[in-house]
Motif scaffolding. Structure first.
Motif, PDB file in Angstrom:
ATOM      1  N   LYS A 195       0.988  -1.242  -0.065  1.00 61.32           N
ATOM      2  CA  LYS A 195      -0.035   0.027  -0.228  1.00 61.32           C
ATOM      3  C   LYS A 195       0.967   1.166  -0.082  1.00 61.32           C
ATOM      4  O   LYS A 195       0.511   2.136  -0.668  1.00 61.32           O
ATOM      5  CB  LYS A 195      -0.936  -0.053   1.118  1.00 61.32           C
ATOM      6  N   ASN A 196       1.803   1.357   0.567  1.00 63.68           N
ATOM      7  CA  ASN A 196       2.979   2.536   0.840  1.00 63.68           C
ATOM      8  C   ASN A 196       3.720   2.530  -0.350  1.00 63.68           C
ATOM      9  O   ASN A 196       3.723   3.779  -0.841  1.00 63.68           O
ATOM     10  CB  ASN A 196       3.745   2.147   1.985  1.00 63.68           C
ATOM     11  N   PHE A 197       3.794   1.409  -1.164  1.00 66.17           N
ATOM     12  CA  PHE A 197       4.560   1.589  -2.572  1.00 66.17           C
ATOM     13  C   PHE A 197       3.387   2.161  -3.441  1.00 66.17           C
ATOM     14  O   PHE A 197       4.043   3.010  -4.311  1.00 66.17           O
ATOM     15  CB  PHE A 197       4.888   0.175  -2.771  1.00 66.17           C
ATOM     16  N   VAL A 198       2.294   1.789  -3.429  1.00 62.14           N
ATOM     17  CA  VAL A 198       1.243   2.327  -4.540  1.00 62.14           C
ATOM     18  C   VAL A 198       0.933   3.780  -4.116  1.00 62.14           C
ATOM     19  O   VAL A 198       1.223   4.794  -5.142  1.00 62.14           O
ATOM     20  CB  VAL A 198      -0.267   1.705  -4.169  1.00 62.14           C
ATOM     21  N   GLU A 199       1.066   4.372  -2.884  1.00 68.32           N
ATOM     22  CA  GLU A 199       0.998   5.457  -2.490  1.00 68.32           C
ATOM     23  C   GLU A 199       2.168   6.513  -2.925  1.00 68.32           C
ATOM     24  O   GLU A 199       2.185   7.518  -3.312  1.00 68.32           O
ATOM     25  CB  GLU A 199       0.797   5.627  -0.879  1.00 68.32           C
ATOM     26  N   SER A 200       3.283   5.939  -2.848  1.00 70.33           N
ATOM     27  CA  SER A 200       4.706   6.638  -3.327  1.00 70.33           C
ATOM     28  C   SER A 200       4.622   6.868  -4.931  1.00 70.33           C
ATOM     29  O   SER A 200       4.900   7.924  -5.123  1.00 70.33           O
ATOM     30  CB  SER A 200       5.818   5.689  -2.805  1.00 70.33           C
ATOM     31  N   ILE A 201       4.163   5.778  -5.780  1.00 65.01           N
ATOM     32  CA  ILE A 201       4.138   6.025  -6.858  1.00 65.01           C
ATOM     33  C   ILE A 201       3.050   6.757  -7.542  1.00 65.01           C
ATOM     34  O   ILE A 201       3.149   7.041  -8.869  1.00 65.01           O
ATOM     35  CB  ILE A 201       4.450   4.485  -7.892  1.00 65.01           C
ATOM     36  N   SER A 202       1.908   6.747  -6.715  1.00 64.30           N
ATOM     37  CA  SER A 202       0.813   7.671  -7.083  1.00 64.30           C
ATOM     38  C   SER A 202       1.041   9.120  -6.703  1.00 64.30           C
ATOM     39  O   SER A 202       0.060  10.027  -7.232  1.00 64.30           O
ATOM     40  CB  SER A 202      -0.410   6.855  -6.504  1.00 64.30           C
ATOM     41  N   ASP A 203       2.069   9.503  -5.838  1.00 68.07           N
ATOM     42  CA  ASP A 203       2.236  11.031  -5.551  1.00 68.07           C
ATOM     43  C   ASP A 203       2.259  11.505  -6.836  1.00 68.07           C
ATOM     44  O   ASP A 203       3.148  11.259  -7.865  1.00 68.07           O
ATOM     45  CB  ASP A 203       3.314  11.119  -4.714  1.00 68.07           C
ATOM     46  N   PRO A 204       1.485  12.801  -7.004  1.00 69.48           N
ATOM     47  CA  PRO A 204       1.461  13.491  -8.317  1.00 69.48           C
ATOM     48  C   PRO A 204       2.779  13.933  -8.663  1.00 69.48           C
ATOM     49  O   PRO A 204       3.115  13.967  -9.858  1.00 69.48           O
ATOM     50  CB  PRO A 204       0.553  14.757  -7.989  1.00 69.48           C
ATOM     51  N   ILE A 205       3.588  14.458  -7.843  1.00 69.06           N
ATOM     52  CA  ILE A 205       5.102  15.072  -8.078  1.00 69.06           C
ATOM     53  C   ILE A 205       5.701  13.812  -8.875  1.00 69.06           C
ATOM     54  O   ILE A 205       6.492  14.165  -9.645  1.00 69.06           O
ATOM     55  CB  ILE A 205       5.555  15.713  -6.904  1.00 69.06           C
ATOM     56  N   ALA A 206       5.725  12.721  -8.145  1.00 64.68           N
ATOM     57  CA  ALA A 206       6.452  11.709  -8.596  1.00 64.68           C
ATOM     58  C   ALA A 206       5.946  10.935 -10.061  1.00 64.68           C
ATOM     59  O   ALA A 206       6.756  10.814 -10.665  1.00 64.68           O
ATOM     60  CB  ALA A 206       6.398  10.400  -7.558  1.00 64.68           C
ATOM     61  N   TRP A 207       4.829  11.128 -10.042  1.00 64.21           N
ATOM     62  CA  TRP A 207       4.289  10.620 -11.217  1.00 64.21           C
ATOM     63  C   TRP A 207       4.590  11.472 -12.457  1.00 64.21           C
ATOM     64  O   TRP A 207       5.038  11.021 -13.826  1.00 64.21           O
ATOM     65  CB  TRP A 207       2.781  10.278 -11.247  1.00 64.21           C
ATOM     66  N   LYS A 208       4.361  12.831 -12.027  1.00 66.28           N
ATOM     67  CA  LYS A 208       4.755  13.792 -13.297  1.00 66.28           C
ATOM     68  C   LYS A 208       6.055  13.789 -13.514  1.00 66.28           C
ATOM     69  O   LYS A 208       6.568  13.895 -14.649  1.00 66.28           O
ATOM     70  CB  LYS A 208       4.229  15.194 -12.561  1.00 66.28           C
ATOM     71  N   SER A 209       6.915  13.432 -12.532  1.00 66.19           N
ATOM     72  CA  SER A 209       8.595  13.511 -12.995  1.00 66.19           C
ATOM     73  C   SER A 209       8.552  12.246 -13.824  1.00 66.19           C
ATOM     74  O   SER A 209       9.579  12.480 -14.718  1.00 66.19           O
ATOM     75  CB  SER A 209       9.270  13.523 -11.571  1.00 66.19           C
ATOM     76  N   VAL A 210       7.909  11.229 -13.618  1.00 62.40           N
ATOM     77  CA  VAL A 210       8.304  10.149 -14.394  1.00 62.40           C
ATOM     78  C   VAL A 210       7.829  10.197 -15.789  1.00 62.40           C
ATOM     79  O   VAL A 210       8.440   9.995 -16.774  1.00 62.40           O
ATOM     80  CB  VAL A 210       7.535   8.848 -13.758  1.00 62.40           C
ATOM     81  N   LEU A 211       6.748  10.754 -15.866  1.00 62.89           N
ATOM     82  CA  LEU A 211       6.206  11.082 -17.217  1.00 62.89           C
ATOM     83  C   LEU A 211       6.833  12.148 -18.112  1.00 62.89           C
ATOM     84  O   LEU A 211       7.225  11.894 -18.942  1.00 62.89           O
ATOM     85  CB  LEU A 211       4.569  11.690 -17.190  1.00 62.89           C
ATOM     86  N   LEU A 212       7.424  13.088 -17.334  1.00 63.99           N
ATOM     87  CA  LEU A 212       8.092  14.308 -17.987  1.00 63.99           C
ATOM     88  C   LEU A 212       9.430  13.581 -18.190  1.00 63.99           C
ATOM     89  O   LEU A 212      10.012  13.932 -19.322  1.00 63.99           O
ATOM     90  CB  LEU A 212       8.497  15.368 -17.025  1.00 63.99           C
ATOM     91  N   THR A 213      10.150  12.622 -17.654  1.00 61.46           N
ATOM     92  CA  THR A 213      11.426  11.866 -17.974  1.00 61.46           C
ATOM     93  C   THR A 213      11.075  11.141 -19.373  1.00 61.46           C
ATOM     94  O   THR A 213      12.254  11.149 -20.043  1.00 61.46           O
ATOM     95  CB  THR A 213      11.812  11.299 -16.625  1.00 61.46           C
ATOM     96  N   LEU A 214      10.133  10.264 -19.203  1.00 61.32           N
ATOM     97  CA  LEU A 214       9.856   9.408 -20.555  1.00 61.32           C
ATOM     98  C   LEU A 214       9.583  10.518 -21.796  1.00 61.32           C
ATOM     99  O   LEU A 214      10.205  10.150 -22.786  1.00 61.32           O
ATOM    100  CB  LEU A 214       8.504   8.927 -20.110  1.00 61.32           C
ATOM    101  N   ARG A 215       8.946  11.373 -21.768  1.00 58.99           N
ATOM    102  CA  ARG A 215       8.574  12.302 -22.745  1.00 58.99           C
ATOM    103  C   ARG A 215       9.942  12.961 -23.311  1.00 58.99           C
ATOM    104  O   ARG A 215      10.221  12.789 -24.364  1.00 58.99           O
ATOM    105  CB  ARG A 215       7.703  13.556 -22.454  1.00 58.99           C
TER     106      ARG A 215
END
Length: 271
Positions: free
Chosen positions: A43-63
């Motif tokens: 559950k904590n893992f899902v919350e960590s990767i669901s954090d808006p800042i974390a998820w946006k950083s991943v998407l930005l890096t991919l793009r």
């Protein structure tokens, strides 16, 4: 000497040393990242990767890594073509400089970009006068990624061009094919494996870039904060679990890319 190396004891020792090296320096650190990601529960893992800042950083890096890869494939293929097909003064020097990003610390690369394109530089000042924002914005991140991944496509395409049999091109020209058709039907298929393999390696490397990016990105959450810098910030904030969770995403993507490259190479050898 050969008989000594063929001895079972030596063979077992070499294999054991290689396996220990592989386990200690590669397998254990990777397992440590996965362990830390799930140390506080799924559950904590899902919350960590669901954090808006974390998820946006991943998407930005991919793009941005994808944009840098496309640029590298186009420029790298053209540079490899010039280095193989043309002879000109300074060719050997240019060929040597291709590997410079491998030799330089990536932080030095970031500093070079900062000094060349920063607000106080000639180019940076001219860009600002035209309303273009480079340093501390996304274009600077792409430039940094292109710089550190620059050699991959070139070094992957070069040997393929060198091995290409000139008689195939001559035969195509003899049969009346135009230059563009010869390139599409004869040359491009020969270069394609290097372009794809080098591009995938460049993409994987760009995902993990930190040293050059951290100096030129600005690190604004949701706009210029890439995954590697986010991971560093999480570690500095004493949140290794959050850092490990984002690391797993990058690590899994890199594994997948390397697996695809390996499968493509194996199929190429079979054919």
């Amino acid at each position: 000497m050969n008989s000594l190396l063929r001895h079972k004891g030596w063979t077992w020792g070499f294999r054991t040393t290689i396996l220990l090296y592989f386990v200690v320096l590669i397998v254990l650190p990777i397992l440590g990242v996965y362990y830390n990601s799930f140390s506080l529960g799924f559950k904590n893992f899902v919350e960590s990767i669901s954090d808006p800042i974390a998820w946006k950083s991943v998407l930005l890096t991919l793009r941005l890594a994808l944009i840098a890869t496309i640029i590298n494939v186009a420029l790298g293929t053209m540079i490899a073509w010039v280095l193989v097909r043309y002879k000109f003064p300074g060719r050997s020097l240019l060929n040597s400089l291709v590997d410079l990003p491998f030799a330089l610390p990536t932080a030095v690369g970031g500093l070079m970009i900062l000094l060349l394109l920063g607000p106080g530089s000639l180019i940076g000042g001219a860009a600002e006068a035209l309303g273009l924002e480079i340093v501390f914005h996304q274009p600077a991140i792409v430039i940094a990624m292109v710089f550190v991944t620059f050699p991959f496509v070139i070094r992957a395409v070069q040997p393929l061009l060198e091995e290409l049999d000139p008689s195939e091109e001559e035969a195509a020209y003899t049969m009346g094919a135009a230059g563009s058709r010869v390139f599409r039907k004869v040359i491009l298929p020969s270069m394609a494996p290097g372009m794809i393999g080098g591009g995938m390696l460049a993409f994987s490397r760009a995902l993990a870039e930190f040293g050059a990016v951290v100096l030129v990105a600005g690190n604004i959450p949701g706009r210029t904060l890439v995954s590697s810098v986010f991971i560093y910030g999480e570690v500095e904030s004493d949140n290794p679990t959050g850092a490990a969770a984002v690391s797993i995403i990058l690590l899994t993507l890199s594994f997948l890319i390397l697996w695809l490259i390996n499968m493509a190479q194996m199929r190429g050898r079979r054919s």
